[in-house]
Design an enzyme around this catalytic site. Structure first.
Site, PDB file in Angstrom:
ATOM      1  N   CYS A  12     -19.164  -3.637 -65.762  1.00 30.49           N
ATOM      2  CA  CYS A  12     -18.083  -2.647 -65.722  1.00 30.49           C
ATOM      3  C   CYS A  12     -16.757  -3.296 -66.149  1.00 30.49           C
ATOM      4  O   CYS A  12     -16.605  -3.690 -67.289  1.00 30.49           O
ATOM      5  CB  CYS A  12     -18.028  -2.002 -64.339  1.00 30.49           C
ATOM      6  SG  CYS A  12     -16.986  -0.537 -64.271  1.00 30.49           S
ATOM      7  N   HIS A  65     -23.546   0.306 -64.131  1.00 32.52           N
ATOM      8  CA  HIS A  65     -23.775  -0.481 -62.917  1.00 32.52           C
ATOM      9  C   HIS A  65     -25.269  -0.698 -62.708  1.00 32.52           C
ATOM     10  O   HIS A  65     -25.932   0.161 -62.127  1.00 32.52           O
ATOM     11  CB  HIS A  65     -23.156   0.219 -61.705  1.00 32.52           C
ATOM     12  CG  HIS A  65     -21.664   0.161 -61.726  1.00 32.52           C
ATOM     13  ND1 HIS A  65     -20.965  -0.887 -61.172  1.00 32.52           N
ATOM     14  CD2 HIS A  65     -20.745   0.960 -62.296  1.00 32.52           C
ATOM     15  CE1 HIS A  65     -19.671  -0.712 -61.375  1.00 32.52           C
ATOM     16  NE2 HIS A  65     -19.509   0.407 -62.058  1.00 32.52           N
ATOM     17  N   GLU A  93     -26.721  -2.515 -60.647  1.00 31.67           N
ATOM     18  CA  GLU A  93     -27.037  -2.588 -59.207  1.00 31.67           C
ATOM     19  C   GLU A  93     -27.156  -1.204 -58.580  1.00 31.67           C
ATOM     20  O   GLU A  93     -27.607  -1.067 -57.450  1.00 31.67           O
ATOM     21  CB  GLU A  93     -25.977  -3.434 -58.486  1.00 31.67           C
ATOM     22  CG  GLU A  93     -24.608  -2.770 -58.276  1.00 31.67           C
ATOM     23  CD  GLU A  93     -23.692  -2.757 -59.494  1.00 31.67           C
ATOM     24  OE1 GLU A  93     -24.164  -3.092 -60.602  1.00 31.67           O
ATOM     25  OE2 GLU A  93     -22.506  -2.401 -59.349  1.00 31.67           O
TER      26      GLU A  93
END
Lengths: 253, 196
Positions: free
Chosen positions: B78, B178, B180
């Site tokens: 990001c 993202h 994750e």
């Protein structure tokens, strides 16, 4: 292509997931971490955990639930309920939330939105609005839907956006828990008035309701709770039906 | 050991949780020495481009640039990916690392901003970070500024215009989304990074 999001909401009371109708008559629906991972496995694009009792005495219960849920959840995770100060938000982020939802505290102190956004980014701040049809439009209620504010929902959504909110979570109190469809008039009014994504909530009952709120309501995301917990609607099956109806969905999920 | 750089921008827990889940050895750190000692580096971050100022003030910038030129695998996520470019319109006074050319810009006014949600990733062939990822996989984004599509772009997403979803050169990788928070697809990408 950006897809429309299906969000599973867990209302939590005393460490357990519960579901009621119009914010009343609560029934037990399970453990938050287990519910969250099950919904994610089933295709939920995001999980929202709302602490509906949110008294100061059970903050640790909430933080424990956030920690255990975040531990095995790899989709976005929003936590709301009882966040009144930036310290409350920080504790929830620290426990593993990606976003926080604020409702009553944002109405009484709009500056709180900007404070949290400055420190954690606007993307992490969801302003939750509970609204009900009134004579002149839609009125904002706070304190879990118990206290009318006299404020107009569309106006408030605009102001919250200007203050730094990243998303609006808009709940129709008239439709909440009724499974009679989303309030597309309310959702469309707010979605058309703000530049940030709007999550529609309250009234989900069938795949057709979701199609309507994405098409007519112009929602960016739709949230539901009871129809998912009690297995009335299976999320992956719901998404398959939405895809067939031409709504862009994350698939396979 | 993978160093996850903490410079106060957003929440690093979810990045750490994902690497923990994959069984990787990670250390969340704000110390240049720990970055220097790490085998791999992850620069996460969400929020405003100006948050990256901390890197300049603390000596982290130097340590990060040293690590990338030493050939250590480096992943910017990001804001961490945007740092790899020359800069961002979000904060014109602050220079990025300039490893990739071009500047991050706002989305056109024809679309809502921020860009939030799951978008499809058009994956180019030959990416090391994205190996095994199906061409039309979905990943989770949340950002208001985007990096231009580039010769070294390895995945493109579209929102008002095509923009860089992932970029790589040698040991240096960046993802705007993202991983994750992108379910199984995201974990596979992070696993690829661990296995480099």
């Amino acid at each position: 292509l950006l897809t429309k999001r299906i969000i599973a909401c867990l209302d939590m009371d005393g460490g357990r997931v519960v579901k009621g109708v119009k914010f009343k008559n609560l029934r037990d629906a399970g453990d938050p971490a287990e519910c969250a991972t099950a919904h994610a496995r089933d295709g939920a694009d995001e999980i929202v955990l709302l602490d509906i009792t949110a008294t100061s005495g059970n903050r640790n219960t909430l933080l424990d639930a956030v920690r255990s849920t975040a531990h095995s959840l790899f989709v976005p995770f929003t936590v709301g309920g009882g966040i009144r100060r930036i310290e409350d938000a920080a504790a929830v982020f620290d426990a593993g939330a990606d976003k926080i939802a604020i409702n009553s505290a944002a109405v009484s102190k709009p500056a709180l939105i900007g404070k949290i956004a400055d420190r954690f980014g606007s993307q992490a701040v969801v302003v939750a609005i509970d609204a009900r049809t009134s004579n002149s439009g839609f009125e904002v209620f706070v304190a879990g839907g118990r206290v009318p504010t006299g404020r107009d929902a569309v106006q408030w959504a605009r102001e919250a956006t200007d203050c730094g909110a990243g998303e609006i979570l808009l709940t129709s109190m008239d439709r909440d828990g009724t499974r009679s469809g989303f309030d597309c008039v309310l959702v469309r009014a707010v979605a058309g008035a703000v530049s940030i994504p709007v999550i529609a909530s309250g009234g989900a009952g069938s795949a057709r309701d979701f199609v309507e709120v994405f098409r007519e309501g112009r929602a960016d995301a739709a949230l539901a709770a009871s129809i998912f917990h009690f297995g009335i609607e299976n999320i992956s099956e719901l998404k398959r039906q939405l895809l067939e109806a031409g709504i862009p969905m994350r698939w396979p999920c | 050991m993978i160093a996850i750089v903490d410079y106060g921008a957003g929440n690093l827990n979810s990045v750490k949780t994902a690497f923990d889940h994959l069984g990787a050895q990670v250390s969340v750190t704000d110390a240049a020495e720990t970055v220097a000692a790490a085998d791999k580096i992850v620069l996460p971050g969400v929020g405003h481009f100006s948050a990256l100022q901390v890197l300049d003030r603390t000596g982290l910038r130097k340590a990060l640039l040293q690590a990338t030129s030493d050939g250590k695998p480096f992943l910017g996520i990001c804001l961490g990916m945007q740092w790899l470019f020359e800069g961002s319109e979000e904060c014109n006074d602050l220079a990025g690392a300039g490893i990739f050319s071009g500047k991050c810009r706002q989305f056109p006014t024809s679309v809502k901003s921020p860009h939030v949600g799951w978008n499809s990733l058009i994956v180019q062939e030959g990416s090391k970070l994205l190996r095994g990822i199906s061409p039309d996989s979905f990943v989770y984004y949340t950002h208001s500024y985007h990096a231009p599509v580039h010769a070294e772009t390895t995945a493109v997403s579209e929102y008002g215009l095509p923009f860089t979803g992932a970029v790589e050169r040698g040991n240096i990788f960046g993802v705007q989304f993202h991983p994750e928070k992108s379910g199984g697809v995201g974990l596979s990408i992070l696993r690829n990074f661990c296995e480099l």
